[in-house]
Design an enzyme around this catalytic site. Sequence first.
Site, mmCIF file in Angstrom:
data_model
loop_
_atom_site.group_PDB
_atom_site.id
_atom_site.type_symbol
_atom_site.label_atom_id
_atom_site.label_comp_id
_atom_site.label_asym_id
_atom_site.label_seq_id
_atom_site.Cartn_x
_atom_site.Cartn_y
_atom_site.Cartn_z
ATOM 1 N N SER A 57 10.232 -4.243 6.385
ATOM 2 C CA SER A 57 10.783 -3.894 7.685
ATOM 3 C C SER A 57 11.136 -5.153 8.444
ATOM 4 C CB SER A 57 9.775 -3.066 8.495
ATOM 5 O OG SER A 57 8.721 -3.887 8.982
ATOM 6 N N LYS A 58 11.746 -4.965 9.612
ATOM 7 C CA LYS A 58 12.142 -6.099 10.439
ATOM 8 C C LYS A 58 10.939 -6.873 10.958
ATOM 9 C CE LYS A 58 14.186 -3.062 12.956
ATOM 10 N NZ LYS A 58 15.046 -2.386 13.939
ATOM 11 N N ARG A 59 9.739 -6.276 10.849
ATOM 12 C CA ARG A 59 8.538 -6.970 11.313
ATOM 13 C C ARG A 59 7.946 -7.897 10.256
ATOM 14 N NH1 ARG A 59 8.653 -2.013 13.534
ATOM 15 N NH2 ARG A 59 7.746 -1.059 11.681
#
Length: 343
Positions: free
Chosen positions: A284-286
């Site tokens: 994910s973008k995290r």
Amino acid sequence: MLQSLRVCSRQTASRAFSRQAGAAASIEPTAPVRVRFAPSPTGMLHLGGLRTALFNYLLARRYGGEFILRIEDTDQARLVPGAAEGIVQTLEWAGLNFDEGPGKGPDKYFQSQRSDIYRKHAQELLDRGAAYRCFCSTSRLEALRTEQTAQGRAPAYDRHCAHLSSRQIDEKLRAGERHTVRMRAPSAEDSDSGRFYDIVHRAMDFRGPAGFDDAVLLKSDGQPTYHLANVVDDHLMRITHVLRGEEWLMSTPKHRALFTAFGWQAPQYAHLPLLMNPDGSKLSKRNDDGPVQRYIDDGYLPESLVNYTALLGWHPETPQELFTLRQLEQSFSLAGLSRSKSV
């Protein structure tokens, strides 16, 4: 994750393509397509989003269609300032030029600018009896979910408000009671919405209570949910193929039911497998390896990242491993899409 720009082996690609080649004639488009990439501006574009955009772009270029960028920003609470502009800049860096989108095209491409359109279509469903107003309080809904969970049942709305009379509804509206609008989902026995063909996963059958809950279409503040906005926009923008992450696979029965309620033809669906971290969690973008901006900052060339990303879930027909964007445009096929998750 990207310690080196590894590519699929010749043996893996050949085996995957052979498995899917038999269905190629029926799933490849025979007319120009219209596809869309519809990210939410809640942060920087991540590698999975870039792959979704790339596959949509390649399908449009391969079959002489249009690639549309639509910003799904109805959830204003999660909006990150500058994220939409960052998405556009990242796509431009990768060479994925959209035909319609923010600043380009005849339509409005931010969903937050289309609220009147969604309310109009929600009213149409109310008039058809395919939706109803729900006046249940948050506390009642929470109590219902708690009770159902304690009984080992999947949480689902109990249609408490589905049978209110017109007089009861008018009284509540005159009193200013807050309410949502819910779809009147068809029963599993009365609908084929949960049974469909997915280009990646093939024959799917989600018929059953979990796939046919009465989803909220308009929130109490009058803003649409993802389900309503997604279906209305796909129809009005004449989308022929929806290529998106497989996390939306379970929502497809609801979307198909909405298409049926409106009397519209649903697009063809292809749900792409997730990109995974080495530990098995979803990329994910995290994650450090998630944002595309990380690779830009590290000096990766767009040609290299696009080549790498294309081979995360797509297998070419030939043993070729290095592609320019132009070569990808000429080689991409739906038959080459894989069901296997990529790490």
